[in-house]
Design a protein around this motif. Structure first.
Motif, PDB file in Angstrom:
ATOM      1  N   SER A 243       7.665  10.627   4.416  1.00  0.00           N
ATOM      2  CA  SER A 243       7.783  11.099   5.794  1.00  0.00           C
ATOM      3  C   SER A 243       7.043  12.407   6.008  1.00  0.00           C
ATOM      4  N   ARG A 244       6.818  13.139   4.938  1.00  0.00           N
ATOM      5  CA  ARG A 244       6.167  14.435   5.094  1.00  0.00           C
ATOM      6  C   ARG A 244       5.368  14.742   3.839  1.00  0.00           C
ATOM      7  N   GLY A 245       4.110  15.079   4.037  1.00  0.00           N
ATOM      8  CA  GLY A 245       3.259  15.419   2.903  1.00  0.00           C
ATOM      9  C   GLY A 245       2.705  16.815   3.056  1.00  0.00           C
TER      10      GLY A 245
ATOM     11  N   LEU B 170       0.858  -1.191   0.000  1.00  0.00           N
ATOM     12  CA  LEU B 170       0.000   0.000   0.000  1.00  0.00           C
ATOM     13  C   LEU B 170       0.888   1.232   0.000  1.00  0.00           C
ATOM     14  N   VAL B 171       0.620   2.145  -0.938  1.00  0.00           N
ATOM     15  CA  VAL B 171       1.368   3.391  -1.028  1.00  0.00           C
ATOM     16  C   VAL B 171       0.372   4.547  -0.948  1.00  0.00           C
ATOM     17  N   PRO B 172       0.212   5.138   0.245  1.00  0.00           N
ATOM     18  CA  PRO B 172      -0.659   6.314   0.369  1.00  0.00           C
ATOM     19  C   PRO B 172       0.020   7.522  -0.282  1.00  0.00           C
ATOM     20  N   THR B 173      -0.762   8.383  -0.892  1.00  0.00           N
ATOM     21  CA  THR B 173      -0.186   9.555  -1.549  1.00  0.00           C
ATOM     22  C   THR B 173      -1.039  10.792  -1.357  1.00  0.00           C
ATOM     23  N   ASP B 174      -0.366  11.931  -1.258  1.00  0.00           N
ATOM     24  CA  ASP B 174      -1.042  13.226  -1.325  1.00  0.00           C
ATOM     25  C   ASP B 174      -0.469  14.024  -2.497  1.00  0.00           C
ATOM     26  N   ALA B 175       0.275  13.348  -3.363  1.00  0.00           N
ATOM     27  CA  ALA B 175       0.907  13.911  -4.554  1.00  0.00           C
ATOM     28  C   ALA B 175       2.093  14.826  -4.224  1.00  0.00           C
ATOM     29  N   SER B 176       2.565  14.805  -3.004  1.00  0.00           N
ATOM     30  CA  SER B 176       3.742  15.600  -2.636  1.00  0.00           C
ATOM     31  C   SER B 176       4.998  14.931  -3.195  1.00  0.00           C
ATOM     32  N   ASP B 177       6.109  15.661  -3.174  1.00  0.00           N
ATOM     33  CA  ASP B 177       7.380  15.082  -3.610  1.00  0.00           C
ATOM     34  C   ASP B 177       7.746  13.878  -2.755  1.00  0.00           C
ATOM     35  N   SER B 178       7.474  13.973  -1.470  1.00  0.00           N
ATOM     36  CA  SER B 178       7.763  12.875  -0.547  1.00  0.00           C
ATOM     37  C   SER B 178       6.961  11.625  -0.921  1.00  0.00           C
ATOM     38  N   ALA B 179       5.702  11.800  -1.260  1.00  0.00           N
ATOM     39  CA  ALA B 179       4.854  10.671  -1.648  1.00  0.00           C
ATOM     40  C   ALA B 179       5.313  10.074  -2.975  1.00  0.00           C
ATOM     41  N   ARG B 180       5.728  10.915  -3.903  1.00  0.00           N
ATOM     42  CA  ARG B 180       6.236  10.419  -5.187  1.00  0.00           C
ATOM     43  C   ARG B 180       7.526   9.622  -4.986  1.00  0.00           C
ATOM     44  N   HIS B 181       8.363  10.087  -4.088  1.00  0.00           N
ATOM     45  CA  HIS B 181       9.598   9.360  -3.778  1.00  0.00           C
ATOM     46  C   HIS B 181       9.262   8.012  -3.131  1.00  0.00           C
ATOM     47  N   ALA B 182       8.250   8.000  -2.264  1.00  0.00           N
ATOM     48  CA  ALA B 182       7.811   6.746  -1.647  1.00  0.00           C
ATOM     49  C   ALA B 182       7.314   5.770  -2.710  1.00  0.00           C
ATOM     50  N   LEU B 183       6.574   6.268  -3.691  1.00  0.00           N
ATOM     51  CA  LEU B 183       6.100   5.403  -4.768  1.00  0.00           C
ATOM     52  C   LEU B 183       7.275   4.823  -5.539  1.00  0.00           C
ATOM     53  N   SER B 184       8.267   5.643  -5.855  1.00  0.00           N
ATOM     54  CA  SER B 184       9.451   5.150  -6.570  1.00  0.00           C
ATOM     55  C   SER B 184      10.145   4.044  -5.775  1.00  0.00           C
ATOM     56  N   THR B 185      10.253   4.238  -4.478  1.00  0.00           N
ATOM     57  CA  THR B 185      10.867   3.232  -3.615  1.00  0.00           C
ATOM     58  C   THR B 185      10.034   1.956  -3.605  1.00  0.00           C
TER      59      THR B 185
ATOM     60  N   LYS C 171       0.121   2.511  14.409  1.00  0.00           N
ATOM     61  CA  LYS C 171      -1.087   1.682  14.510  1.00  0.00           C
ATOM     62  C   LYS C 171      -1.261   0.647  13.399  1.00  0.00           C
ATOM     63  N   ALA C 172      -0.372   0.617  12.444  1.00  0.00           N
ATOM     64  CA  ALA C 172      -0.531  -0.314  11.315  1.00  0.00           C
ATOM     65  C   ALA C 172      -0.377  -1.750  11.770  1.00  0.00           C
ATOM     66  N   ASN C 173      -1.078  -2.649  11.068  1.00  0.00           N
ATOM     67  CA  ASN C 173      -1.022  -4.070  11.387  1.00  0.00           C
ATOM     68  C   ASN C 173      -0.030  -4.825  10.506  1.00  0.00           C
ATOM     69  N   CYS C 174       0.840  -4.079   9.832  1.00  0.00           N
ATOM     70  CA  CYS C 174       1.873  -4.677   8.993  1.00  0.00           C
ATOM     71  C   CYS C 174       3.093  -3.757   9.005  1.00  0.00           C
ATOM     72  N   PRO C 175       4.224  -4.199   8.445  1.00  0.00           N
ATOM     73  CA  PRO C 175       5.397  -3.329   8.418  1.00  0.00           C
ATOM     74  C   PRO C 175       5.137  -2.033   7.646  1.00  0.00           C
ATOM     75  N   VAL C 176       5.781  -0.960   8.097  1.00  0.00           N
ATOM     76  CA  VAL C 176       5.655   0.349   7.458  1.00  0.00           C
ATOM     77  C   VAL C 176       7.059   0.866   7.145  1.00  0.00           C
ATOM     78  N   MET C 177       7.256   1.265   5.887  1.00  0.00           N
ATOM     79  CA  MET C 177       8.524   1.869   5.496  1.00  0.00           C
ATOM     80  C   MET C 177       8.254   3.362   5.266  1.00  0.00           C
ATOM     81  N   ILE C 178       8.964   4.204   6.015  1.00  0.00           N
ATOM     82  CA  ILE C 178       8.835   5.642   5.855  1.00  0.00           C
ATOM     83  C   ILE C 178      10.014   6.115   5.009  1.00  0.00           C
ATOM     84  N   VAL C 179       9.711   6.783   3.902  1.00  0.00           N
ATOM     85  CA  VAL C 179      10.738   7.214   2.956  1.00  0.00           C
ATOM     86  C   VAL C 179      10.951   8.712   3.097  1.00  0.00           C
ATOM     87  N   LYS C 180      12.219   9.104   3.249  1.00  0.00           N
ATOM     88  CA  LYS C 180      12.551  10.540   3.342  1.00  0.00           C
ATOM     89  C   LYS C 180      12.812  11.100   1.980  1.00  0.00           C
TER      90      LYS C 180
END
Length: 141
Positions: free
Chosen positions: A111-113, A6-21, A132-141
């Motif tokens: 990490s920041r949106g 799951l990749v949540p996005t708000d279309a920020s640069d941080s979210a786009r970088h998370a998608l790439s990762t 609170k997630a029920n699975c692993p979470v990767m936070i991308v800077k």
């Protein structure tokens, strides 16, 4: 190991970088990605816009599609199954609800949106999901 990401996005640069990762991880492991945008609505904080007035579903659909398109713009998703979703509500709450209802193995998020409130008076979305997630979470800077 991580079949669905799951990749949540708000279309920020941080979210786009998370998608790439997330796409890098998906290519390595043969995973699929669900890209989720939550359209923040006043109702998410318990407010209404007046007697019976709410954010119309058409507007939610437009904002969701625009944010998802902006996140995907210029990013290579070849050979990766990417499902897109958009939901109305409070971002952290809806991401956690989506995690409960789906069979996700990993969350990858920025990490920041943009967030609905500058300065994040209510705490960051990524921090709430991480705690609170029920699975692993990767936070991308």
């Amino acid at each position: 190991m991580f079949k669905t990401i799951l990749v949540p996005t708000d279309a920020s640069d941080s979210a786009r970088h998370a998608l790439s990762t997330a796409l890098e991880v998906a290519r390595e492991l043969g995973s699929r990605i669900v890209l989720l945008h939550v359209v923040f609505t006043p109702e998410a904080l318990g407010y209404t816009l007046g007697s019976g007035i709410a954010v119309p579903q058409d507007e939610i659909n437009i904002y969701g599609k625009e944010a998802l398109a902006a996140t995907l713009a210029g990013i290579d998703t070849k050979n990766i199954e990417v499902e897109v979703k958009h939901l109305p509500g409070h971002p952290a709450a809806m991401i956690l609800k989506e995690l409960e209802s789906g069979s996700y193995d990993l969350v990858v998020m920025g990490s920041r949106g943009y967030g609905p409130i500058s300065g994040s008076l209510l705490g960051s979305v990524s921090q709430k999901v991480l705690s609170k997630a029920n699975c692993p979470v990767m936070i991308v800077k």
